[in-house]
Design a protein around this motif. Sequence first.
Motif, mmCIF file in Angstrom:
data_model
loop_
_atom_site.group_PDB
_atom_site.id
_atom_site.type_symbol
_atom_site.label_atom_id
_atom_site.label_comp_id
_atom_site.label_asym_id
_atom_site.label_seq_id
_atom_site.Cartn_x
_atom_site.Cartn_y
_atom_site.Cartn_z
ATOM 1 N N ASP A 235 -5.714 -8.449 0.521
ATOM 2 C CA ASP A 235 -5.021 -7.176 0.643
ATOM 3 C C ASP A 235 -4.131 -6.923 -0.576
ATOM 4 O OD1 ASP A 235 -6.208 -6.776 3.058
ATOM 5 O OD2 ASP A 235 -4.458 -7.322 4.263
ATOM 6 N N LEU A 239 -4.380 -3.891 -3.334
ATOM 7 C CA LEU A 239 -3.245 -3.021 -3.634
ATOM 8 C C LEU A 239 -2.950 -2.978 -5.128
ATOM 9 C CD1 LEU A 239 -0.750 -3.955 -0.785
ATOM 10 C CD2 LEU A 239 -1.810 -1.738 -1.142
ATOM 11 N N ILE A 310 2.017 3.043 0.281
ATOM 12 C CA ILE A 310 2.083 1.586 0.253
ATOM 13 C C ILE A 310 3.483 1.149 0.683
ATOM 14 C CG2 ILE A 310 1.955 -0.476 -1.188
ATOM 15 C CD1 ILE A 310 0.022 1.090 -3.013
ATOM 16 N N SER A 336 2.496 -6.609 1.615
ATOM 17 C CA SER A 336 2.423 -5.151 1.595
ATOM 18 C C SER A 336 1.388 -4.613 2.568
ATOM 19 C CB SER A 336 2.113 -4.660 0.181
ATOM 20 O OG SER A 336 3.155 -4.996 -0.699
ATOM 21 N N LEU A 338 -0.948 -0.964 3.546
ATOM 22 C CA LEU A 338 -1.364 0.409 3.289
ATOM 23 C C LEU A 338 -1.151 1.238 4.549
ATOM 24 C CD1 LEU A 338 -4.723 0.113 1.318
ATOM 25 C CD2 LEU A 338 -2.618 1.139 0.496
#
Length: 481
Positions: A235, A239, A310, A336, A338
């Motif tokens: 992930d 990002l 984000i 983080s 989304l």
Amino acid sequence: MESNSQSRFPLGRQSSLAPEKHIVSDSFTASHEVDGGIDSGLRLMYMTNDGDLEGMKELLDSGTSVKYTDIDGRTALHIAACQGNADVVDFLLKNGAQVDAMDRWGSTPLADAIYYKNTDVVKLLELHGAKPAMAPMHVENAHEIPEYEIDPRELDFSKSVNITKGTFCVALWRGTKVAVKKLGEELFTDDDKVWVGHRLSMMFELELSSFDISFPLLSTLFFVFLLVFSKAFRDELALLQKIRHPNVVQFLGAVTQSSPMMIITEYLPKGDLRAFLKQKGALKPIMALKLALDIARGMNYLHEHKPEAIIHRDLEPENILRDDSGHLKVADFGLSKLMKFTKTVKEDGPFMRQEDSWRYVAPEVLKHEEYDTKVDVFSFALILEEMIEGCPPFSTKQEIEVAKAYVANERPPFEASQKLYAHGLRELIEDCWEEQPSRRPTFQQIIIRLEEINRILLHRRRWKVEALGTEGDENHVANPP
């Protein structure tokens, strides 16, 4: 591995990491296939699926390799691990099966046994030396290798320096120093595995007191953690490819086709904001505002990212880096998220983070409630106050006590002189750590307010210089008035 057949074994439980897992109907039995004169290696896999030990022994005695793999890279041991047949697993291992064989998706027999909760098989594989492994993101064809892929042989670690424990280090890449984030089991100590085991036991409500808490059990729990961590790595990589901003660390490339996997970003030699604050102590408002604007601009870019906002979720001084000019860049997107076409996010399970990282976490996250981009605004408020106060929020409290305080709607006290919070700075901080996320400002609104406070302070500073002919140290205040 032995030479692969162009056939695929279609029966039973499929690889734990395969994109589409399915179970073929029991009515579709091996006997219907074996009569077709298929390859002896594939016959071995069918017999393994049926638990036919006598037939398997005959095939191996006739010269069939126990290491045979089908077109997906699966072995008979993979099949037995999926099915949970400990007797068959034991037979294959005693006949030379490769305990850590990896299929095309990176799944091992141990991974398959854990996925399908075949406890006896897990214990048996671990007794034969099976270890949790982090699977590289292999692709089938060379043209599918991503453009950002970096050959690990180009990374020179001969003079490598660790930036943080185990994860980040500095390496040389094509003559340039870069920051490298590694992902692999070898990065974790046995103590880390014990911690992860107990944390995961709490997450999944396992009563470890009823188990023999041996290293194999902790290793199994740790493997579950590795799967979670692997997803976070992927992930984060996804990002980083999307972001490009002066106040966000620059992504340079990644190693995904071999182990350990790595993310390579620009190296910022001046360190992080935590180290800077330890060195400088309390900052004068003019310097704190300069740094706060850098953070706010980077975060506003992330939150305004199109088509998906984000959420950083881990905004703290250690994850904010300083470049050569002294400007700040937001970094480390390991946690983080989304935020696609929904207004809020809710975790599928408990939020994974170590207890020593709760000092900057918003209460809605701590309470496992739905949250949005405003969790980063809460963290920002704590960082801004820390720059003025010269110490972390609730610095005298233990981490767990800090988390409880946030949930109880307590906030760090303003102990520095009120002059340092003039022109609306204190009000801004209080608005940013509001209990109700919807009442917190956006970073776009924060930037406007910071710029106005900064304008007033610069105007007063110029007036003071002109009137008194003095300027003073704008970066540090040892004894706030």
